[in-house]
Design a protein around this motif. Structure first.
Motif, PDB file in Angstrom:
ATOM      1  N   GLU A 319      42.635  37.094  33.172  1.00 31.98           N
ATOM      2  CA  GLU A 319      44.076  37.225  33.409  1.00 31.98           C
ATOM      3  C   GLU A 319      44.474  36.774  34.816  1.00 31.98           C
ATOM      4  OE1 GLU A 319      42.212  41.133  34.603  1.00 31.98           O
ATOM      5  OE2 GLU A 319      42.048  39.755  32.902  1.00 31.98           O
ATOM      6  N   ARG A 320      43.487  36.595  35.674  1.00 31.68           N
ATOM      7  CA  ARG A 320      43.795  36.136  37.038  1.00 31.68           C
ATOM      8  C   ARG A 320      43.859  34.602  37.128  1.00 31.68           C
ATOM      9  NH1 ARG A 320      40.557  39.190  41.573  1.00 31.68           N
ATOM     10  NH2 ARG A 320      42.581  38.838  42.635  1.00 31.68           N
ATOM     11  N   PHE A 321      43.599  33.968  35.987  1.00 25.40           N
ATOM     12  CA  PHE A 321      43.622  32.503  35.927  1.00 25.40           C
ATOM     13  C   PHE A 321      44.425  32.055  34.706  1.00 25.40           C
ATOM     14  CE2 PHE A 321      39.856  33.547  38.307  1.00 25.40           C
ATOM     15  CZ  PHE A 321      39.810  32.600  39.321  1.00 25.40           C
ATOM     16  N   GLN A 322      44.954  30.879  34.798  1.00 27.57           N
ATOM     17  CA  GLN A 322      45.565  30.250  33.628  1.00 27.57           C
ATOM     18  C   GLN A 322      44.552  29.242  33.090  1.00 27.57           C
ATOM     19  OE1 GLN A 322      49.200  28.143  34.411  1.00 27.57           O
ATOM     20  NE2 GLN A 322      49.495  27.515  32.252  1.00 27.57           N
ATOM     21  N   ASP A 332      46.913  34.450  40.417  1.00 26.62           N
ATOM     22  CA  ASP A 332      47.018  35.655  41.254  1.00 26.62           C
ATOM     23  C   ASP A 332      47.043  35.212  42.713  1.00 26.62           C
ATOM     24  OD1 ASP A 332      46.764  38.032  42.624  1.00 26.62           O
ATOM     25  OD2 ASP A 332      45.305  38.890  41.229  1.00 26.62           O
ATOM     26  N   GLY A 333      48.229  35.286  43.300  1.00 33.95           N
ATOM     27  CA  GLY A 333      48.392  34.808  44.665  1.00 33.95           C
ATOM     28  C   GLY A 333      47.633  35.626  45.697  1.00 33.95           C
ATOM     29  N   SER A 334      47.191  36.825  45.340  1.00 34.32           N
ATOM     30  CA  SER A 334      46.460  37.657  46.300  1.00 34.32           C
ATOM     31  C   SER A 334      45.012  37.207  46.470  1.00 34.32           C
ATOM     32  CB  SER A 334      46.488  39.130  45.866  1.00 34.32           C
ATOM     33  OG  SER A 334      45.758  39.302  44.664  1.00 34.32           O
ATOM     34  N   MET A 335      44.570  36.311  45.601  1.00 34.73           N
ATOM     35  CA  MET A 335      43.176  35.889  45.646  1.00 34.73           C
ATOM     36  C   MET A 335      42.955  34.830  46.722  1.00 34.73           C
ATOM     37  SD  MET A 335      40.864  34.311  42.538  1.00 34.73           S
ATOM     38  CE  MET A 335      41.311  35.665  41.459  1.00 34.73           C
ATOM     39  N   ASN A 336      41.892  34.993  47.478  1.00 41.09           N
ATOM     40  CA  ASN A 336      41.501  33.998  48.459  1.00 41.09           C
ATOM     41  C   ASN A 336      41.267  32.660  47.749  1.00 41.09           C
ATOM     42  OD1 ASN A 336      39.260  32.429  49.881  1.00 41.09           O
ATOM     43  ND2 ASN A 336      39.802  33.932  51.465  1.00 41.09           N
ATOM     44  N   THR A 337      41.858  31.591  48.283  1.00 42.32           N
ATOM     45  CA  THR A 337      41.792  30.297  47.620  1.00 42.32           C
ATOM     46  C   THR A 337      40.366  29.803  47.467  1.00 42.32           C
ATOM     47  OG1 THR A 337      43.956  29.721  48.530  1.00 42.32           O
ATOM     48  CG2 THR A 337      42.605  27.913  47.693  1.00 42.32           C
ATOM     49  N   GLY A 380      40.637  39.272  50.314  1.00 43.58           N
ATOM     50  CA  GLY A 380      41.125  38.651  49.082  1.00 43.58           C
ATOM     51  C   GLY A 380      40.006  38.208  48.164  1.00 43.58           C
ATOM     52  N   ARG A 381      38.831  38.814  48.291  1.00 40.96           N
ATOM     53  CA  ARG A 381      37.691  38.413  47.465  1.00 40.96           C
ATOM     54  C   ARG A 381      37.278  39.507  46.467  1.00 40.96           C
ATOM     55  NH1 ARG A 381      34.521  34.036  49.163  1.00 40.96           N
ATOM     56  NH2 ARG A 381      35.414  32.913  50.953  1.00 40.96           N
ATOM     57  N   GLY A 382      38.241  40.197  45.966  1.00 40.94           N
ATOM     58  CA  GLY A 382      37.948  41.154  44.912  1.00 40.94           C
ATOM     59  C   GLY A 382      37.865  40.458  43.577  1.00 40.94           C
ATOM     60  N   LEU A 383      36.809  40.711  42.808  1.00 34.84           N
ATOM     61  CA  LEU A 383      36.604  39.968  41.567  1.00 34.84           C
ATOM     62  C   LEU A 383      37.575  40.378  40.462  1.00 34.84           C
ATOM     63  CD1 LEU A 383      34.953  37.917  39.930  1.00 34.84           C
ATOM     64  CD2 LEU A 383      33.408  39.804  39.301  1.00 34.84           C
ATOM     65  N   LEU A 384      37.654  41.651  40.170  1.00 36.73           N
ATOM     66  CA  LEU A 384      38.504  42.149  39.080  1.00 36.73           C
ATOM     67  C   LEU A 384      39.894  42.479  39.621  1.00 36.73           C
ATOM     68  CD1 LEU A 384      35.939  44.569  37.396  1.00 36.73           C
ATOM     69  CD2 LEU A 384      36.331  42.142  36.902  1.00 36.73           C
ATOM     70  N   ARG A 385      40.834  42.471  38.715  1.00 32.71           N
ATOM     71  CA  ARG A 385      42.191  42.822  39.148  1.00 32.71           C
ATOM     72  C   ARG A 385      42.252  44.259  39.650  1.00 32.71           C
ATOM     73  NH1 ARG A 385      47.254  44.682  37.257  1.00 32.71           N
ATOM     74  NH2 ARG A 385      48.969  43.514  38.212  1.00 32.71           N
ATOM     75  N   ALA A 388      41.307  44.092  43.247  1.00 33.42           N
ATOM     76  CA  ALA A 388      42.294  43.465  44.126  1.00 33.42           C
ATOM     77  C   ALA A 388      43.491  44.365  44.403  1.00 33.42           C
ATOM     78  CB  ALA A 388      42.762  42.147  43.519  1.00 33.42           C
ATOM     79  N   VAL A 389      43.932  45.144  43.400  1.00 30.88           N
ATOM     80  CA  VAL A 389      45.134  45.954  43.589  1.00 30.88           C
ATOM     81  C   VAL A 389      44.918  47.118  44.553  1.00 30.88           C
ATOM     82  CG1 VAL A 389      46.088  45.347  41.332  1.00 30.88           C
ATOM     83  CG2 VAL A 389      44.610  47.377  41.546  1.00 30.88           C
ATOM     84  N   LEU A 390      43.672  47.432  44.876  1.00 33.01           N
ATOM     85  CA  LEU A 390      43.411  48.549  45.794  1.00 33.01           C
ATOM     86  C   LEU A 390      43.953  48.275  47.192  1.00 33.01           C
ATOM     87  CD1 LEU A 390      39.757  49.572  44.808  1.00 33.01           C
ATOM     88  CD2 LEU A 390      41.903  50.721  44.190  1.00 33.01           C
ATOM     89  N   VAL A 391      44.131  47.003  47.527  1.00 29.83           N
ATOM     90  CA  VAL A 391      44.676  46.684  48.859  1.00 29.83           C
ATOM     91  C   VAL A 391      46.178  46.420  48.788  1.00 29.83           C
ATOM     92  CG1 VAL A 391      42.489  45.797  49.711  1.00 29.83           C
ATOM     93  CG2 VAL A 391      44.081  44.232  48.584  1.00 29.83           C
ATOM     94  N   GLN A 392      46.764  46.574  47.619  1.00 28.16           N
ATOM     95  CA  GLN A 392      48.203  46.360  47.463  1.00 28.16           C
ATOM     96  C   GLN A 392      48.980  47.668  47.475  1.00 28.16           C
ATOM     97  OE1 GLN A 392      48.668  44.001  43.906  1.00 28.16           O
ATOM     98  NE2 GLN A 392      47.266  42.405  44.635  1.00 28.16           N
TER      99      GLN A 392
END
Length: 443
Positions: A319-322, A332-337, A380-385, A388-392
């Motif tokens: 779900e973090r990718f199309q 997911d814009g929060s992900m490190n490029t 921004g290197r959290g694998l699962l959503r 990642a949301v823990l820092v949001q």
């Protein structure tokens, strides 16, 4: 006249001592009796006493003779009665002690029923069910204890540790699988090994559990313990110990755990989805799930740190990718490029998404239990959503930052949160059973 009065006074003063003068005074006149007493009464008894002791040792009758000196005929009669009264009092005297014990037996029977009633509470059903798992009284009280198997199976922790170490050396993915396994077990039906049961419609058949692993390690430990301590150690305790040892094996803290769980009898796939956290959950959704279990936001952040070891399949974070035309584009814009590109390369194969490919949960440190996971989240290197949301969220982000700065703080918090996790919904005492085989309930 004065001399006569003096003689009378002398006779009165000496009369109590001898026994014979009263009989002589009855036959003699008063005038001659005092004269006789004054002249010879004192010497006369003194001369008669010496022969008496000589005759006393010679024959026993002389011992009765002194008692019969005043009147030989009447005194023998009283002599024989004394033996008769003396037996009579003698019999009542023993009778009194005999009567005293008789009342005392009633007093002793009264305490005797008390001991007879106290053993039953000590030996009823509670000890018997606990004997299947351990003789410890903790199972009777329905409580867990670190020393639960101290008497019944003292080598249980060493046995599980050796199995985990051997399996992890052969397969480095085992530690992460065991940590994930304890989560999926304790969140559904409590920590009762219900996730281990095989069969149609069991928890193990739910799609959320299809990727679980480490079952072979639990089964191996159980087989070993059934040889050493038959019908004693529960599969649920083995899961808790195995996950704890997996953390230690990968460099994490050695935390004490309580034991005494019994294995559950219910395992339903329908119970999984409403209890397990989905990878697409928000912080609020995860917080609600944790709160329902009696856990806190701090527990949520701490236990998410279990992702510092292990891996996840590509389909768990799709779900973090199309995904289109066999390509993956980050949404997911929060992900490190750079990290997103790494994941794309890892999950793309021959123009398709390799959903079954495994990727490390903690980039660069997936084989070591440390605080690198939290630093990766901030980067921004959290694998699962759910990572990642823990820092949001402001509250959870603060805890993430704290653990990223202090590994000791993370380890200390892990010990506390793991203890709370592994006591969720436990079954003890007469609840559940000690399975002979972890994959099925006792027949």
């Amino acid at each position: 006249m004065l001399a006569h009065l003096a003689l009378l006074a002398l006779a009165a003063s000496q009369s109590p001592l001898p026994v014979l003068p009263p009989s002589q005074s009855a036959s003699r006149p008063p005038s001659s009796a005092p004269a006789a007493r004054a002249s010879s009464p004192a010497p006369a008894p003194r001369q008669s006493r010496p022969p008496a002791p000589v005759t006393k040792p010679s024959s026993p009758p002389t011992a009765a003779a002194p008692a019969g000196k005043p009147s030989p005929s009447p005194r023998p009669a009283p002599v024989s009665p004394p033996p008769r009264p003396s037996p009579a009092p003698a019999t009542p005297v023993p009778a009194a002690p005999r009567l005293a014990p008789k009342p005392s037996p009633p007093a002793s029977p009264a305490p005797r029923p008390a001991p007879k009633q106290s053993p039953p509470p000590a030996s009823p059903a509670p000890p018997q069910p606990s004997s299947n798992s351990t003789p410890s009284t903790s199972s009777t009280l329905g409580q867990l204890s670190p020393s639960f198997y101290a008497q019944s199976c003292p080598g249980v922790e060493l046995a599980v540790r050796d199995v985990v170490r051997s399996a992890s050396l052969l397969d480095p993915s085992i530690p992460g699988k065991l940590v994930r396994l304890v989560f999926h077990d304790c969140f559904v039906e409590g920590c009762d090994a219900s996730v281990l049961i095989q069969g149609n419609g069991t928890e193990r058949t739910d799609p959320a559990n299809l990727s679980l692993g480490g079952f072979n390690v639990i089964d191996a430990a159980k087989r070993l313990l059934e040889v050493v301590c038959p019908a004693t150690v529960s599969c649920s305790d083995i899961i808790v110990l195995a996950a704890r040892d997996a953390v230690v094996f990968t460099g994490g803290p050695a935390v004490p755990v309580t034991l005494g769980r019994r294995d559950g009898l219910v395992s339903l796939a329908s119970n999984v989805r409403r209890n397990i956290i989905d990878t697409g959950f928000s912080v609020d959704a995860m917080a609600a799930s944790f709160t329902a279990k009696g856990l806190t936001l701090d527990d949520l952040v701490t236990l998410s740190g279990g992702h510092t070891i292990g891996s996840a399949h590509c389909n768990t974070f799709r779900e973090r990718f199309q995904v289109a035309n066999g390509s993956m584009t980050p949404v997911d814009g929060s992900m490190n490029t750079d990290y997103a590109n790494e994941l794309i390369r890892a999950c793309s194969a021959n123009g398709t998404v390799a959903a079954g490919t495994a990727v490390d949960c903690d980039a660069g440190s997936a084989s070591v239990f440390d605080n690198r996971y939290f630093a990766n989240l901030l980067d921004g290197r959290g694998l699962l959503r759910t990572d990642a949301v823990l820092v949001q969220n402001a509250t959870t982000r603060a805890k993430v930052a704290e653990f990223a700065q202090s590994q000791d703080g993370f380890f200390a918090s892990w010990a506390e949160s793991y203890a709370r996790l592994t006591t969720l919904g436990v079954k003890t005492g007469a609840d559940g059973e000690i399975r002979r085989t972890c994959s099925s309930v006792n027949g």
